[in-house]
Structures are given as structure tokens and as C-alpha cells.
Design a protein around this motif. Sequence first.
Motif, mmCIF file in Angstrom:
data_model
loop_
_atom_site.group_PDB
_atom_site.id
_atom_site.type_symbol
_atom_site.label_atom_id
_atom_site.label_comp_id
_atom_site.label_asym_id
_atom_site.label_seq_id
_atom_site.Cartn_x
_atom_site.Cartn_y
_atom_site.Cartn_z
ATOM 1 N N LEU A 1 47.934 43.134 27.894
ATOM 2 C CA LEU A 1 48.858 43.135 29.032
ATOM 3 C C LEU A 1 48.174 42.573 30.275
ATOM 4 O O LEU A 1 48.777 41.785 31.015
ATOM 5 N N ARG A 2 46.940 42.925 30.494
ATOM 6 C CA ARG A 2 46.195 42.389 31.638
ATOM 7 C C ARG A 2 46.140 40.866 31.568
ATOM 8 O O ARG A 2 46.349 40.180 32.567
ATOM 9 N N GLN B 1 38.174 40.182 30.697
ATOM 10 C CA GLN B 1 37.225 41.229 31.050
ATOM 11 C C GLN B 1 36.867 41.152 32.523
ATOM 12 O O GLN B 1 36.738 40.071 33.082
ATOM 13 N N ILE B 2 36.707 42.323 33.124
ATOM 14 C CA ILE B 2 36.288 42.440 34.514
ATOM 15 C C ILE B 2 34.950 43.178 34.505
ATOM 16 O O ILE B 2 34.780 44.160 33.765
ATOM 17 N N THR B 3 34.008 42.711 35.304
ATOM 18 C CA THR B 3 32.709 43.366 35.385
ATOM 19 C C THR B 3 32.906 44.868 35.590
ATOM 20 O O THR B 3 33.679 45.281 36.447
ATOM 21 N N GLY B 4 32.223 45.648 34.795
ATOM 22 C CA GLY B 4 32.317 47.101 34.900
ATOM 23 C C GLY B 4 33.344 47.740 33.994
ATOM 24 O O GLY B 4 33.470 48.968 33.964
ATOM 25 N N ASP B 5 34.081 46.940 33.224
ATOM 26 C CA ASP B 5 35.096 47.510 32.330
ATOM 27 C C ASP B 5 34.527 48.577 31.408
ATOM 28 O O ASP B 5 35.196 49.562 31.114
ATOM 29 N N PHE C 1 40.424 52.359 37.353
ATOM 30 C CA PHE C 1 39.812 52.915 38.554
ATOM 31 C C PHE C 1 38.311 52.988 38.306
ATOM 32 O O PHE C 1 37.885 53.358 37.210
ATOM 33 N N HIS C 2 37.514 52.654 39.324
ATOM 34 C CA HIS C 2 36.061 52.764 39.188
ATOM 35 C C HIS C 2 35.440 53.038 40.553
ATOM 36 O O HIS C 2 35.970 52.596 41.580
ATOM 37 N N PRO C 3 34.327 53.773 40.564
ATOM 38 C CA PRO C 3 33.652 54.020 41.838
ATOM 39 C C PRO C 3 33.191 52.696 42.444
ATOM 40 O O PRO C 3 32.599 51.870 41.765
ATOM 41 N N GLN C 4 33.530 52.499 43.715
ATOM 42 C CA GLN C 4 33.154 51.249 44.389
ATOM 43 C C GLN C 4 33.231 51.466 45.894
ATOM 44 O O GLN C 4 34.247 51.947 46.403
ATOM 45 N N ARG D 1 42.084 48.683 40.297
ATOM 46 C CA ARG D 1 42.033 47.264 39.954
ATOM 47 C C ARG D 1 42.698 47.055 38.598
ATOM 48 O O ARG D 1 42.817 47.972 37.801
ATOM 49 N N GLY D 2 43.140 45.844 38.336
ATOM 50 C CA GLY D 2 43.701 45.522 37.025
ATOM 51 C C GLY D 2 45.029 46.207 36.761
ATOM 52 O O GLY D 2 45.371 46.493 35.616
ATOM 53 N N MET D 3 45.810 46.448 37.805
ATOM 54 C CA MET D 3 47.120 47.097 37.666
ATOM 55 C C MET D 3 48.133 46.070 37.177
ATOM 56 O O MET D 3 48.314 45.018 37.788
ATOM 57 N N ALA D 4 48.769 46.375 36.065
ATOM 58 C CA ALA D 4 49.785 45.463 35.521
ATOM 59 C C ALA D 4 50.870 46.260 34.811
ATOM 60 O O ALA D 4 50.573 47.228 34.110
ATOM 61 N N THR D 5 52.109 45.857 35.020
ATOM 62 C CA THR D 5 53.218 46.413 34.245
ATOM 63 C C THR D 5 53.973 45.278 33.594
ATOM 64 O O THR D 5 54.083 44.182 34.154
ATOM 65 N N ASP D 6 54.471 45.556 32.420
ATOM 66 C CA ASP D 6 55.279 44.580 31.704
ATOM 67 C C ASP D 6 56.516 44.274 32.558
ATOM 68 O O ASP D 6 57.186 45.198 33.024
#
Length: 148
Positions: free
Chosen positions: A17-18, A29-33, A56-59, A73-78
Motif C-alpha cells: 500500500l505504501r 523502504q524508509i530508513t529505520g523501518d 511512528f518512530h522516535p525522532q 510517517r508513511g501514512m497511506a489509505t487505500d
Amino acid sequence: MSTVRIERVAARDTYELRSRVLRQGRPVQITGDDAPSTVHLAALTDEGQVVGVVRFHPQVCQWRDTEYAWQLRGMATDPEVRGLGAGRALVAEGLVQISRAGADLVWCDAREAAVGFYERIGFTVVTQPYDLPPVGAHLGMVLDLPIR
């Protein structure tokens, strides 16, 4: 879509989906996945179809001086289910999980088209529009935790 359930999933479960919604023509892929602290959530239909994803990740947040900031980050909906609550449910569950982990702020680089969605959840715009190539214009948004 009748109902969705929100589940914590592996990064790879978000990739289809992403890729389709957010990362066309770019690596999915996103760094930290795969970092142990990264939280990946999926909205799943009764049939098990992934219709929404978020991470969600600490940043550190460049717009706020706070000790325990997390990035959404990486929020997606169909596109077939937009407006039916899957995105709101994903963010709500994510906020619960990161609050339990000690987060005191969540922030995101919101695409201009998504700013209204985040504002309805309680995020506040804290920047002027800025460009994030190759995607385009974004605005910085924050939400203090716990939600008051």
C-alpha cells in the motif's frame, strides 16, 4: 467496507500500500523501518485486506524543543476507503501506543492535501509550506501528548 481492525505489523506488511499510494517509482523502504522502536500499524478489513498503514518512530522535532518526540510517517489509505475512518483509527491507535512508550509530542511532514485530515485529529501547522522532492509541498505539523 464494514469495519477495520488496527494491528501492529512488520514493515514489509505496509510496503504494497505504501508503494501504491506514497512511493510510486521510489524505493518503498524508509530508513529505520526495521528499527526495534519503530511502530508499524495496518488497518485490515474483515477479509484481511490492508487498507491503511502508518509508521511512528522516535525522532527529534526541529520545530519544538521536547525530550520524547516521535514522527508519524508513511501514512497511506487505500483511495477506495478514504473518508470512512481507517486513517483516523490508525492514528488514534498509534497515539495510544507511542504515549505508552513515553512520547510527549508527535510531528509529521504533511502533504498539503492531507493537512485538513491532520487538523481534524488535532495537529497544528507550525511551518510555512516547504518542498520535499520529489513529492512536493508539505507543512510541518505537531500534536502535543497526552492529548488534552
